[in-house]
Write a protein that holds these residues in place. Structure first.
Motif, PDB file in Angstrom:
ATOM      1  N   SER A   7       0.842  -1.199   0.000  1.00  0.00           N
ATOM      2  CA  SER A   7       0.000   0.000   0.000  1.00  0.00           C
ATOM      3  C   SER A   7       0.881   1.254   0.000  1.00  0.00           C
ATOM      4  O   SER A   7       0.506   2.280  -0.562  1.00  0.00           O
ATOM      5  CB  SER A   7      -0.967   0.010   1.183  1.00  0.00           C
ATOM      6  OG  SER A   7      -0.268   0.098   2.393  1.00  0.00           O
ATOM      7  N   ALA A   8       2.080   1.169   0.570  1.00  0.00           N
ATOM      8  CA  ALA A   8       2.975   2.343   0.606  1.00  0.00           C
ATOM      9  C   ALA A   8       3.388   2.721  -0.812  1.00  0.00           C
ATOM     10  O   ALA A   8       3.216   3.872  -1.239  1.00  0.00           O
ATOM     11  CB  ALA A   8       4.202   2.054   1.462  1.00  0.00           C
ATOM     12  N   SER A   9       3.901   1.748  -1.570  1.00  0.00           N
ATOM     13  CA  SER A   9       4.377   2.086  -2.919  1.00  0.00           C
ATOM     14  C   SER A   9       3.202   2.362  -3.857  1.00  0.00           C
ATOM     15  O   SER A   9       3.279   3.254  -4.706  1.00  0.00           O
ATOM     16  CB  SER A   9       5.261   0.971  -3.465  1.00  0.00           C
ATOM     17  OG  SER A   9       4.629  -0.282  -3.319  1.00  0.00           O
ATOM     18  N   ALA A  10       2.101   1.626  -3.691  1.00  0.00           N
ATOM     19  CA  ALA A  10       0.965   1.812  -4.602  1.00  0.00           C
ATOM     20  C   ALA A  10       0.336   3.193  -4.411  1.00  0.00           C
ATOM     21  O   ALA A  10       0.082   3.917  -5.384  1.00  0.00           O
ATOM     22  CB  ALA A  10      -0.072   0.724  -4.371  1.00  0.00           C
ATOM     23  N   MET A  11       0.081   3.586  -3.161  1.00  0.00           N
ATOM     24  CA  MET A  11      -0.550   4.884  -2.914  1.00  0.00           C
ATOM     25  C   MET A  11       0.409   6.029  -3.260  1.00  0.00           C
ATOM     26  O   MET A  11      -0.013   7.097  -3.688  1.00  0.00           O
ATOM     27  CB  MET A  11      -1.013   4.993  -1.467  1.00  0.00           C
ATOM     28  CG  MET A  11      -2.241   4.170  -1.169  1.00  0.00           C
ATOM     29  SD  MET A  11      -3.653   4.704  -2.194  1.00  0.00           S
ATOM     30  CE  MET A  11      -4.949   3.641  -1.577  1.00  0.00           C
ATOM     31  N   CYS A  12       1.705   5.778  -3.073  1.00  0.00           N
ATOM     32  CA  CYS A  12       2.685   6.812  -3.392  1.00  0.00           C
ATOM     33  C   CYS A  12       2.752   7.050  -4.907  1.00  0.00           C
ATOM     34  O   CYS A  12       2.676   8.195  -5.361  1.00  0.00           O
ATOM     35  CB  CYS A  12       4.046   6.418  -2.825  1.00  0.00           C
ATOM     36  SG  CYS A  12       5.293   7.672  -3.114  1.00  0.00           S
TER      37      CYS A  12
END
Ligand code: DP6
Length: 354
Positions: free
Chosen positions: A111-116
Motif C-alpha cells: 500500500s505504501a508504494s501503490a498509494m505513493c
C-alpha cells in the motif's frame, strides 16, 4: 466542461520499511507517534494513469494485470476525498494500472508504494490539466498519507521521518521529511525472508484502530518518541550496533502490542522465532551487526551494512533458507526514491510525450 482530450502520467515509487513503527492514528490519518523508514530499491510499484474527460469522476483499477476489487474500493474512497484538492478528479474517468515487482503478502508494504505512485500520477495530471496549480513534494507526501500512512514516507529515497518530533523542527504529522544519514546507512541492505506468504488475518488498518483503547497506548507513544530520538542519533553517527538495538526493540514491541490488544492476535509463525534466535546467535558469534525487523506480518527483514553481503548471503543459504516458504528470500536495499516514467502513449488528439 469543454475539455475533450485525455492525459497520461506514469510513475514508479518504492515501498519502505519502518524501523521506528507507525502504530496508531489520530485526527485524519495522522500518526500518534513519529516513524522512521528506509525507502527500498527493488520493491517498487509502477502506476500508469490515463485520465479521460467525463461528466463525473470515476475509476477502473488493475493490479498486476488483474481486477483487484478490495484495493479499488480503497482507491475510490481516496479519490472522492481528494476532489477539493485535485479538482480534475471530479471531471475525469481514471484508468489506473499498477504493477508490483514483489509478490503480494510478502511482508513488503504494497500500500505504501501503490498509494505513493498513484499520488505522483494524480499530482502530475492535475498540473498538466491546470498548469497554474503547482504541487510541492510535501503536498504529494501529505496526499499519499491520506491513502496509506506509510505511503507518505515513500515520496523520497533514502531515510525519512514522518510525524512530529521536537528533535527535528521541520518534522510534521502531515508529511514526511528526508534525513541526512551516515554513509554506512546509505547502503544498508534489507533481505526479506518469506516465512509465510498467506494473507494476514488482521489488517494494519484494524491494528491501528486497536491502539485507540490499548492499555499500553501512552507507554507506546513515549517509547516511540524515545526510539525516534535515539535512532536519529545512530543514523547520523553511523552506529550500527545501537541501530540494531532500536530496530529489534521496535519490531518486538509492534508484535507485543498486537498480542496485548483487545482482542489480542499474533501474526508471528514458528519460523519467525527460529530466525530471530538464529540472528542473535550469528551476531554474537561473528560480531556482524545484522538486525531483524518485522512489519505487520510473520516475515523477517534482515538489516545489515552492504559490506557484509557475502557473509550474510552465505549464512542465509546454509542456515535460514530452511525456515522460508519455498526457500524464498527477496534481497533489497536502500533506494533512490520515485521516478517519473517517460513513455510515448497513444493518448489525446495526437501522440503525446511526457
Ligand atoms: C506496521 O501505512 O499500512 O507497517 O495508514 O492504515 O494504510 P494505513 O496503515 P499502514 O501501516 C503501516 C504499519 C507498519 C509500520 C510502518 O510502516 O510504520
Amino acid at each position: 466542461m469543454n475539455e475533450t482530450r485525455s492525459y497520461f502520467s506514469a510513475w514508479k515509487a518504492p515501498s519502505n520499511l519502518a524501523i521506528v513503527k507507525y502504530w496508531g492514528k489520530k485526527g485524519i490519518q495522522e500518526p500518534v507517534n513519529p516513524s522512521i523508514s528506509m525507502s527500498l530499491s527493488e520493491s517498487v510499484t509502477t502506476t500508469r494513469v490515463k485520465a479521460v474527460p467525463r461528466e463525473r469522476g470515476s475509476v477502473t483499477f488493475r493490479l498486476n494485470n488483474r481486477e483487484a476489487p478490495a484495493f479499488l474500493a480503497r482507491i475510490e474512497k481516496f479519490i472522492i476525498n481528494l476532489q477539493d484538492r485535485l479538482p480534475f478528479l471530479s471531471q475525469y474517468h481514471l484508468e489506473i494500472d499498477s504493477q508490483n515487482t514483489f509478490p503480494h503478502s510478502s511482508g513488503i508494504a504494497s500500500s505504501a508504494s501503490a498509494m505513493c505512485t498513484l499520488t505522483f500520477c494524480l499530482a502530475d495530471l492535475q498540473q498538466q490539466i491546470d498548469p497554474s496549480r503547482s504541487i510541492h513534494i510535501e503536498e504529494v507526501s501529505s496526499i499519499a498519507r491520506l491513502g496509506s500512512g506509510s505511503a507518505s514516507r515513500s515520496v523520497f529515497g533514502g531515510w525519512n521521518l514522518w510525524g512530529r518530533t521536537t528533535v527535528i523542527p521541520e518534522s510534521s504529522d502531515h508529511y514526511a521529511v528526508p534525513l541526512e544519514v551516515a554513509p554506512v546507512f546509505q547502503n544498508y541492505h534489507d533481505d526479506v525472508l518469506i516465512i509465510d506468504s498467506s494473507q494476514k488475518s488482521v489488517s494494519s488498518s484494524h491494528g491501528h484502530a486497536l491502539m485507540n483503547h490499548h492499555p499500553y497506548r501512552e507507554g507506546r507513544i513515549s517509547q516511540a518518541l524515545e526510539n525516534t530520538t535515539q535512532l536519529l542519533k545512530h543514523l547520523q553517527s553511523g552506529n550500527t550496533e545501537d541501530f540494531t538495538e532500536v530496530a529489534e526493540s521496535e519490531a518486538l514491541s509492534l508484535h507485543g502490542l498486537m498480542m496485548s490488544s483487545s482482542p489480542g492476535y499474533t501474526l508471528l509463525r514458528p519460523g519467525t522465532l527460529e530466525v530471530i534466535h538464529e540472528t542473535r546467535k550469528f551476531r554474537e558469534k561473528t560480531g556482524i551487526p545484522v538486525a531483524f525487523s518485522l512489519d505487520a506480518g510473520p516475515n523477517i527483514h534482515l538489516l545489515y551494512p552492504g559490506s557484509f553481503q557475502e557473509e550474510i548471503n552465505k549464512w542465509e543459504e546454509t542456515t535460514l533458507k530452511q525456515f522460508c516458504e519455498n526457500g524464498q528470500i527477496i534481497r533489497d536495499r536502500v533506494g533512490k526514491g520515485p521516478e517519473k516514467i517517460i513513455e510515448t502513449t497513444g493518448v489525446g488528439p495526437e501522440e503525446k510525450q511526457i
